[in-house]
Motif scaffolding. Structure first.
Motif, PDB file in Angstrom:
ATOM      1  N   CYS A  16       0.832  -1.214   0.000  1.00 23.22           N
ATOM      2  CA  CYS A  16       0.000   0.000   0.000  1.00 23.22           C
ATOM      3  C   CYS A  16       0.862   1.259   0.000  1.00 23.22           C
ATOM      4  O   CYS A  16       0.586   2.202  -0.733  1.00 23.22           O
ATOM      5  CB  CYS A  16      -0.950   0.000   1.180  1.00 23.22           C
ATOM      6  SG  CYS A  16      -0.149  -0.135   2.798  1.00 23.22           S
ATOM      7  N   LEU A  19       2.383   1.726  -3.452  1.00 30.60           N
ATOM      8  CA  LEU A  19       1.425   2.140  -4.473  1.00 30.60           C
ATOM      9  C   LEU A  19       0.848   3.528  -4.222  1.00 30.60           C
ATOM     10  O   LEU A  19       0.527   4.241  -5.167  1.00 30.60           O
ATOM     11  CB  LEU A  19       0.270   1.135  -4.556  1.00 30.60           C
ATOM     12  CG  LEU A  19       0.588  -0.229  -5.139  1.00 30.60           C
ATOM     13  CD1 LEU A  19      -0.628  -1.142  -5.020  1.00 30.60           C
ATOM     14  CD2 LEU A  19       1.010  -0.099  -6.594  1.00 30.60           C
ATOM     15  N   CYS A  20       0.711   3.904  -2.953  1.00 33.02           N
ATOM     16  CA  CYS A  20       0.017   5.150  -2.626  1.00 33.02           C
ATOM     17  C   CYS A  20       0.634   5.797  -1.379  1.00 33.02           C
ATOM     18  O   CYS A  20       0.009   5.855  -0.319  1.00 33.02           O
ATOM     19  CB  CYS A  20      -1.468   4.834  -2.415  1.00 33.02           C
ATOM     20  SG  CYS A  20      -2.547   6.255  -2.581  1.00 33.02           S
ATOM     21  N   CYS A  43      -5.133   5.753  -6.379  1.00 30.54           N
ATOM     22  CA  CYS A  43      -4.168   4.762  -5.901  1.00 30.54           C
ATOM     23  C   CYS A  43      -4.614   4.129  -4.583  1.00 30.54           C
ATOM     24  O   CYS A  43      -4.181   3.025  -4.245  1.00 30.54           O
ATOM     25  CB  CYS A  43      -2.776   5.359  -5.786  1.00 30.54           C
ATOM     26  SG  CYS A  43      -2.608   6.681  -4.564  1.00 30.54           S
ATOM     27  N   ASP A  46      -6.370   1.125  -5.601  1.00 34.18           N
ATOM     28  CA  ASP A  46      -5.364   0.183  -6.101  1.00 34.18           C
ATOM     29  C   ASP A  46      -4.673  -0.524  -4.943  1.00 34.18           C
ATOM     30  O   ASP A  46      -4.425  -1.739  -5.002  1.00 34.18           O
ATOM     31  CB  ASP A  46      -4.313   0.904  -6.957  1.00 34.18           C
ATOM     32  CG  ASP A  46      -4.880   1.465  -8.255  1.00 34.18           C
ATOM     33  OD1 ASP A  46      -5.968   1.014  -8.684  1.00 34.18           O
ATOM     34  OD2 ASP A  46      -4.233   2.358  -8.826  1.00 34.18           O
ATOM     35  N   ALA A  47      -4.355   0.224  -3.897  1.00 33.42           N
ATOM     36  CA  ALA A  47      -3.711  -0.371  -2.724  1.00 33.42           C
ATOM     37  C   ALA A  47      -4.636  -1.379  -2.056  1.00 33.42           C
ATOM     38  O   ALA A  47      -4.193  -2.466  -1.673  1.00 33.42           O
ATOM     39  CB  ALA A  47      -3.304   0.722  -1.745  1.00 33.42           C
TER      40      ALA A  47
END
Length: 60
Positions: A16, A19-20, A43, A46-47
């Motif tokens: 996580c 990604l963000c 994001c 996405d995480a």
């Protein structure tokens, strides 16, 4: 979106945060936590989708 991390489910893998990083970080205990309670950054979702233990939840 509101973002949450289930500390009991988190294994601290860091996906996580990678990604963000504006929304998540791994704390001193080795668990992910949110830096903000709400975000519009895609994001974050996405995480949540990439979390191996599904410890992240996102509510619209």
């Amino acid at each position: 979106m509101k973002v949450f991390v289930d500390q009991d489910a988190c294994i601290g893998c860091g996906v996580c945060e990678n990604l963000c990083p504006d929304v998540f970080k791994v704390n001193d205990e080795g668990k992910a936590e949110t830096l903000v309670a709400e975000t519009d950054l895609p994001c974050a979702q996405d995480a949540a989708d990439s979390c191996p233990t599904q410890a992240i939840s996102v509510e619209e």
